[in-house]
Design a protein around this motif. Structure first.
Motif, PDB file in Angstrom:
ATOM      1  N   PRO A   5       3.850  17.014   4.730  1.00  7.13           N
ATOM      2  CA  PRO A   5       3.950  16.255   3.487  1.00  7.13           C
ATOM      3  C   PRO A   5       5.348  16.129   2.914  1.00  7.13           C
ATOM      4  N   VAL A   6       6.303  16.875   3.412  1.00  6.15           N
ATOM      5  CA  VAL A   6       7.603  16.939   2.753  1.00  6.15           C
ATOM      6  C   VAL A   6       8.357  15.615   2.807  1.00  6.15           C
ATOM      7  N   GLU A   7       8.579  15.074   3.982  1.00 10.20           N
ATOM      8  CA  GLU A   7       9.425  13.877   4.092  1.00 10.20           C
ATOM      9  C   GLU A   7       8.807  12.635   3.454  1.00 10.20           C
ATOM     10  N   PRO A   8       7.555  12.278   3.763  1.00 10.44           N
ATOM     11  CA  PRO A   8       6.991  11.104   3.084  1.00 10.44           C
ATOM     12  C   PRO A   8       6.877  11.302   1.574  1.00 10.44           C
ATOM     13  N   SER A   9       6.582  12.515   1.160  1.00 13.85           N
ATOM     14  CA  SER A   9       6.507  12.777  -0.278  1.00 13.85           C
ATOM     15  C   SER A   9       7.868  12.596  -0.930  1.00 13.85           C
ATOM     16  N   ARG A  10       8.896  13.065  -0.279  1.00 13.66           N
ATOM     17  CA  ARG A  10      10.257  12.911  -0.816  1.00 13.66           C
ATOM     18  C   ARG A  10      10.643  11.439  -0.893  1.00 13.66           C
ATOM     19  N   ARG A  11      10.314  10.675   0.160  1.00 11.45           N
ATOM     20  CA  ARG A  11      10.635   9.243   0.145  1.00 11.45           C
ATOM     21  C   ARG A  11       9.906   8.535  -0.991  1.00 11.45           C
ATOM     22  N   CYS A  12       8.618   8.839  -1.149  1.00  8.35           N
ATOM     23  CA  CYS A  12       7.840   8.214  -2.225  1.00  8.35           C
ATOM     24  C   CYS A  12       8.354   8.638  -3.590  1.00  8.35           C
ATOM     25  N   LEU A  13       8.666   9.906  -3.722  1.00 11.54           N
ATOM     26  CA  LEU A  13       9.193  10.414  -4.991  1.00 11.54           C
ATOM     27  C   LEU A  13      10.499   9.717  -5.338  1.00 11.54           C
ATOM     28  N   ASP A  14      11.402   9.617  -4.377  1.00 11.85           N
ATOM     29  CA  ASP A  14      12.691   8.960  -4.612  1.00 11.85           C
ATOM     30  C   ASP A  14      12.533   7.475  -4.921  1.00 11.85           C
ATOM     31  N   ALA A  15      11.625   6.811  -4.218  1.00 16.63           N
ATOM     32  CA  ALA A  15      11.472   5.371  -4.372  1.00 16.63           C
ATOM     33  C   ALA A  15      10.647   4.975  -5.587  1.00 16.63           C
ATOM     34  N   HIS A  16       9.622   5.774  -5.918  1.00 21.14           N
ATOM     35  CA  HIS A  16       8.659   5.327  -6.926  1.00 21.14           C
ATOM     36  C   HIS A  16       8.443   6.294  -8.086  1.00 21.14           C
ATOM     37  N   GLY A  17       8.927   7.519  -7.955  1.00 21.15           N
ATOM     38  CA  GLY A  17       8.801   8.476  -9.046  1.00 21.15           C
ATOM     39  C   GLY A  17       7.586   9.382  -8.929  1.00 21.15           C
ATOM     40  N   ARG A  18       7.617  10.428  -9.726  1.00 25.34           N
ATOM     41  CA  ARG A  18       6.616  11.490  -9.701  1.00 25.34           C
ATOM     42  C   ARG A  18       5.209  10.984 -10.014  1.00 25.34           C
ATOM     43  N   GLU A  19       5.051  10.187 -11.061  1.00 25.42           N
ATOM     44  CA  GLU A  19       3.724   9.728 -11.469  1.00 25.42           C
ATOM     45  C   GLU A  19       3.060   8.881 -10.392  1.00 25.42           C
ATOM     46  N   THR A  20       3.845   8.062  -9.717  1.00 22.81           N
ATOM     47  CA  THR A  20       3.288   7.229  -8.656  1.00 22.81           C
ATOM     48  C   THR A  20       2.843   8.083  -7.474  1.00 22.81           C
ATOM     49  N   LEU A  21       3.651   9.055  -7.089  1.00 22.55           N
ATOM     50  CA  LEU A  21       3.284   9.940  -5.988  1.00 22.55           C
ATOM     51  C   LEU A  21       2.015  10.715  -6.322  1.00 22.55           C
ATOM     52  N   ILE A  22       1.940  11.267  -7.510  1.00 21.16           N
ATOM     53  CA  ILE A  22       0.743  12.012  -7.921  1.00 21.16           C
ATOM     54  C   ILE A  22      -0.479  11.102  -7.925  1.00 21.16           C
ATOM     55  N   SER A  23      -0.326   9.893  -8.456  1.00 21.65           N
ATOM     56  CA  SER A  23      -1.450   8.950  -8.488  1.00 21.65           C
ATOM     57  C   SER A  23      -1.908   8.584  -7.089  1.00 21.65           C
ATOM     58  N   ALA A  24      -0.966   8.398  -6.171  1.00 23.50           N
ATOM     59  CA  ALA A  24      -1.319   8.075  -4.787  1.00 23.50           C
ATOM     60  C   ALA A  24      -2.100   9.220  -4.153  1.00 23.50           C
ATOM     61  N   LEU A  25      -1.656  10.434  -4.363  1.00 22.37           N
ATOM     62  CA  LEU A  25      -2.365  11.588  -3.806  1.00 22.37           C
ATOM     63  C   LEU A  25      -3.741  11.741  -4.436  1.00 22.37           C
ATOM     64  N   HIS A  26      -3.853  11.459  -5.726  1.00 22.29           N
ATOM     65  CA  HIS A  26      -5.164  11.496  -6.388  1.00 22.29           C
ATOM     66  C   HIS A  26      -6.099  10.448  -5.793  1.00 22.29           C
ATOM     67  N   CYS A  27      -5.566   9.278  -5.459  1.00 22.92           N
ATOM     68  CA  CYS A  27      -6.395   8.222  -4.862  1.00 22.92           C
ATOM     69  C   CYS A  27      -7.064   8.699  -3.583  1.00 22.92           C
ATOM     70  N   ILE A  28      -6.422   9.607  -2.891  1.00 21.20           N
ATOM     71  CA  ILE A  28      -6.989  10.126  -1.647  1.00 21.20           C
ATOM     72  C   ILE A  28      -7.874  11.335  -1.929  1.00 21.20           C
ATOM     73  N   THR A  29      -7.327  12.318  -2.610  1.00 20.97           N
ATOM     74  CA  THR A  29      -7.990  13.624  -2.696  1.00 20.97           C
ATOM     75  C   THR A  29      -9.075  13.713  -3.759  1.00 20.97           C
ATOM     76  N   GLN A  30      -9.072  12.814  -4.735  1.00 21.01           N
ATOM     77  CA  GLN A  30     -10.065  12.889  -5.805  1.00 21.01           C
ATOM     78  C   GLN A  30     -11.129  11.799  -5.687  1.00 21.01           C
ATOM     79  N   THR A  31     -11.214  11.182  -4.530  1.00 18.48           N
ATOM     80  CA  THR A  31     -12.210  10.135  -4.287  1.00 18.48           C
ATOM     81  C   THR A  31     -12.830  10.347  -2.916  1.00 18.48           C
TER      82      THR A  31
END
Length: 83
Positions: A5-31
């Protein structure tokens, strides 16, 4: 192959910010009953891209999660691989 998870998470965090990364992970893990096996780099990055470009979807909270609960990641993956 295991998801690192480190590299794609870092890329997403850098490109889109913390809230977007968290929301994306929620879309997978909470559904979809947790969508076991679907926390994949390509899926996380695609969700970050879509949610980063559509902030109103990212900020939709429960409505976003309900929509994702009805979304079949397996079917979408199969469709993407075919064509």
């Amino acid at each position: 192959m295991r998801f690192n998870p480190v590299e794609p998470s870092r890329r997403c965090l850098d490109a889109h910010g913390r809230e977007t990364l968290i929301s994306a992970l929620h879309c997978i893990t909470q559904t979809g009953y947790g969508n076991p096996g679907w926390v994949r780099a390509t899926v996380v990055e695609a969700l970050c891209e879509v949610l980063g470009e559509n902030i109103h979807w990212r900020d939709a909270g429960g409505a976003r999660l309900q929509a994702m609960h009805n979304f079949d990641l397996s079917e979408a993956w199969d469709d993407a691989m075919v064509g």
